[in-house]
Design an enzyme around this catalytic site. Structure first.
Site, mmCIF file in Angstrom:
data_model
loop_
_atom_site.group_PDB
_atom_site.id
_atom_site.type_symbol
_atom_site.label_atom_id
_atom_site.label_comp_id
_atom_site.label_asym_id
_atom_site.label_seq_id
_atom_site.Cartn_x
_atom_site.Cartn_y
_atom_site.Cartn_z
ATOM 1 N N LYS A 271 0.874 -1.155 -0.062
ATOM 2 C CA LYS A 271 -0.030 0.053 -0.223
ATOM 3 C C LYS A 271 0.894 1.364 -0.208
ATOM 4 O O LYS A 271 1.989 1.172 0.416
ATOM 5 C CB LYS A 271 -0.854 0.050 1.528
ATOM 6 C CG LYS A 271 -1.924 -0.823 1.371
ATOM 7 C CD LYS A 271 -2.825 -0.849 2.660
ATOM 8 C CE LYS A 271 -3.873 -1.860 2.714
ATOM 9 N NZ LYS A 271 -5.186 -1.841 1.646
ATOM 10 N N ARG B 207 -10.158 -11.536 1.993
ATOM 11 C CA ARG B 207 -11.135 -12.707 1.278
ATOM 12 C C ARG B 207 -10.622 -14.072 1.227
ATOM 13 O O ARG B 207 -11.094 -15.099 1.429
ATOM 14 C CB ARG B 207 -11.551 -12.183 -0.076
ATOM 15 C CG ARG B 207 -10.490 -12.149 -1.038
ATOM 16 C CD ARG B 207 -10.957 -11.357 -2.282
ATOM 17 N NE ARG B 207 -10.699 -9.942 -2.049
ATOM 18 C CZ ARG B 207 -10.937 -8.958 -2.967
ATOM 19 N NH1 ARG B 207 -11.305 -9.288 -4.101
ATOM 20 N NH2 ARG B 207 -11.215 -7.669 -2.593
HETATM 21 N N1 BES Z 1 -8.107 -4.108 4.387
HETATM 22 C C1 BES Z 1 -8.178 -3.454 3.090
HETATM 23 C C2 BES Z 1 -9.621 -2.507 2.921
HETATM 24 C C3 BES Z 1 -9.669 -1.454 3.805
HETATM 25 C C4 BES Z 1 -9.415 -0.080 3.163
HETATM 26 C C5 BES Z 1 -10.129 -1.407 5.140
HETATM 27 C C6 BES Z 1 -9.618 0.971 3.919
HETATM 28 C C7 BES Z 1 -10.361 -0.198 5.890
HETATM 29 C C8 BES Z 1 -10.190 0.893 5.126
HETATM 30 C C9 BES Z 1 -8.128 -4.639 2.221
HETATM 31 O O1 BES Z 1 -7.667 -5.548 2.418
HETATM 32 C C10 BES Z 1 -7.765 -4.073 1.089
HETATM 33 O O2 BES Z 1 -6.605 -3.572 0.810
HETATM 34 N N2 BES Z 1 -8.674 -4.243 -0.346
HETATM 35 C C11 BES Z 1 -7.985 -3.699 -1.406
HETATM 36 C C12 BES Z 1 -8.790 -4.637 -2.480
HETATM 37 C C13 BES Z 1 -8.250 -4.331 -3.638
HETATM 38 C C14 BES Z 1 -6.567 -4.714 -4.070
HETATM 39 C C15 BES Z 1 -9.180 -5.230 -4.731
HETATM 40 C C16 BES Z 1 -8.830 -2.349 -1.541
HETATM 41 O O3 BES Z 1 -9.797 -1.889 -1.242
HETATM 42 O O4 BES Z 1 -8.080 -1.334 -2.162
HETATM 43 MN MN MN Z 2 -5.415 -5.279 1.714
#
Ligand code: BES
Ligand code: MN
Ligand code: ZN
Length: 499
Positions: free
Chosen positions: A277, A351
């Site tokens: 990230k 997931r």
């Molecule tokens: N933990 C994150 C989602 C999240 C985002 C939680 C903001 C709380 C606040 C999740 O694991 C994630 O990184 N999701 C990605 C999915 C994508 C790679 C398809 C996302 O939402 O960007």
């Molecule tokens: Mn994630």
């Protein structure tokens, strides 16, 4: 902050609080106080813009004719609309206004709004419940807070004609608040303190309330074939855990009834893994275990109030880190269900964790229904902001029950669709599926669609709580920080449909 109940008395020192209806319209107690103070309430109201609306307050300092240091008038809104939620929010407002004002003790005059469905004891209990929820603070790491910034209020007393009945009514609500606050504590802990092993240890503590807790270690997970969860965990030196928490409280005759199941995503920190990230705001990812924390807090609430239900909570605990042992984009893992997954993006890790926990839950417990909670996608924040959790379900009745419970407790959800066309987007050319959709849109839906591939015909609902697990600003009963969203909702869901 201590919460107590006593008989009404105007002779007490400390702060005094009394409700006022929209108008502004003084209650019987308000009128009595106005008389005692030689009409000070009426004059103060006339000099202000206070109308008795919800969340409005007016403070009179050192009111003539009273022992009280200050008199807080708190708005209750329209007299015929006052219900449990209104009273909880008023209780929260009292704390927000008095916690740091200087007084050590405050007394609230409790009255029953004339058209309210609740009895007097329940009115007092709901005021106290809101106060308890709002008084939450996570301050264990603050060693240098100035005296003048610390809360002064040590005791909040509710003056009510039937204090014993109010105390009894509050006990049940206090059990729920205890679970909510436990969830908030867990969500707020930083990831150097709270990682899979230590979070599992926190869950183990539910043993003292009669919950049967089991912790699965890596060897057991390998035996079970949890390749999806283990793939996420393999980049971290913190070993993963899966925790099961069983509460068997069903009444005689229903003791062997199949349980209802609650499942939580417990990513104790989500760096994104190799699909790392951006650094801005990454610290937020300490709360990527909020789903698990909610399930743990809920199980605590159910056990503390001895809910007459068989329920099981299962949480998948991992840390998602990049390292030389981390899984790579393109890796193919085999899940416990036997289905294979091409991991396109290591940041779509929640997931993968849930896939194995959902499968394990069905195989081991054969639940009547399953509800999972997860901070699963940033896309749910794009869709719903911070006002609703996303709800997905393969069962209309279950979705309705969850929606209704959410409305009653003020934790609202909004249902989004599932469907074939979304499902197709997670087909992989080399494995049974991939872990992200091919298009850019509908990210929360393709994530839910992925989970659905691990659910047999069990009624199932998925709550995407990414937008509601953490609050950046205070609300009436929820101070900013970890919210504990879902504990009150699911406690109510259980109470209304399964007890
Ligand atoms: N933990 C994150 C989602 C999240 C985002 C939680 C903001 C709380 C606040 C999740 O694991 C994630 O990184 N999701 C990605 C999915 C994508 C790679 C398809 C996302 O939402 O960007
Ligand atoms: Mn994630
Ligand atoms: Zn995540």
């Amino acid at each position: 902050m201590k919460i107590t109940f006593s008989d009404p008395s105007y002779a007490r020192t400390g702060a005094l609080a009394v409700g006022v209806f929209d108008g502004p319209a003084l209650t019987a107690a308000g009128k009595a106080l106005d008389k005692k103070t030689g009409g000070a309430l009426g004059r103060a109201i006339a000099a202000s813009r206070f109308k008795g609306g919800k969340a409005q307050v007016l403070i009179l300092l050192a009111p003539e004719g009273l022992k009280a240091s200050r008199l807080l008038l708190f708005g209750l809104g329209k007299a015929d609309e006052a219900d449990d939620l209104v009273l909880q929010e008023a209780g929260g407002g009292i704390v927000a206004n008095l916690a740091t004002a200087g007084d050590k003790v405050a007394n609230v005059l409790v009255e029953r709004p004339p058209k309210c469905k609740l009895n007097l004891a329940d009115c007092a209990a709901n005021l106290a419940y809101g106060a308890r929820l709002r008084s939450y603070r996570f301050d264990k790491y603050r060693t240098k807070e100035k005296e003048e910034d610390k809360p002064t209020l040590g005791t909040l007393n509710f003056m009510v004609k039937e204090p014993a009945a109010a105390r009894r009514a509050f006990a049940r609500l206090d059990s729920i608040a205890e679970g909510v606050c436990f969830t908030r504590d867990l969500v707020s802990e930083p990831a150097n303190v709270l990682y899979p092993e230590t979070l599992a240890r926190e869950a183990r503590r539910l043993g003292r309330y009669g919950v049967r807790v089991e912790v699965l270690d890596v060897n057991r997970m390998k035996q079970l074939g949890m390749g999806a969860l283990l793939g996420v965990a393999q980049g971290s030196s913190h070993k993963p855990r899966v925790v099961t928490m069983q509460w068997n409280g069903a009444a005689k005759g229903a003791r062997n009834k199949r349980p209802i199941a609650f499942i939580g995503k417990g990513v104790t920190f989500d760096t994104g893994g190799i699909s790392i990230k951006p650094s801005g705001g990454m610290e937020d990812m300490k709360y990527d275990m909020a789903g698990a924390a909610t399930v743990i807090g809920l199980m605590r609430s159910l056990a503390r109030r001895k809910a007459k239900v068989n329920a099981v909570g299962i949480v998948g605990l991992v840390e998602n880190m990049p390292s030389s042992t981390a899984q790579r984009p393109g890796d193919v893992v085999k899940s416990m269900s036997g289905q294979t997954i091409e991991v396109i993006n290591t940041d779509a890790e929640g997931r993968l964790v849930l896939a194995d926990v959902l499968c394990y839950c069905q195989k081991r417990f054969k639940p009547r229904l399953m509800i999972d909670l997860a901070t699963l996608t940033g896309a749910i924040i794009v869709a719903l902001g911070h006002e609703h959790a996303g709800l997905f379900s393969n069962d209309d009745k279950l979705a309705e029950q969850i929606g209704a419970a959410g409305k009653k407790v003020g934790e609202t959800v909004w249902r989004l669709p599932l469907g074939e066309a979304y499902d197709e987007q997670i087909n992989s050319p080399i494995a049974d599926m991939k872990n992200v959709g091919s298009g850019r849109g509908g990210g929360s839906i393709t994530a839910a669609q992925f989970l659905k591939r691990f659910v047999d015909d069990t009624p199932w609902a998925h709550l995407d709580i990414a937008g509601v697990a953490w609050a950046k600003k205070d609300a009436a009963c929820v101070p900013k920080g970890g919210t504990g969203f879902g504990v009150r909702l699911l406690d109510r869901f259980v109470a209304d449909n399964f007890e």
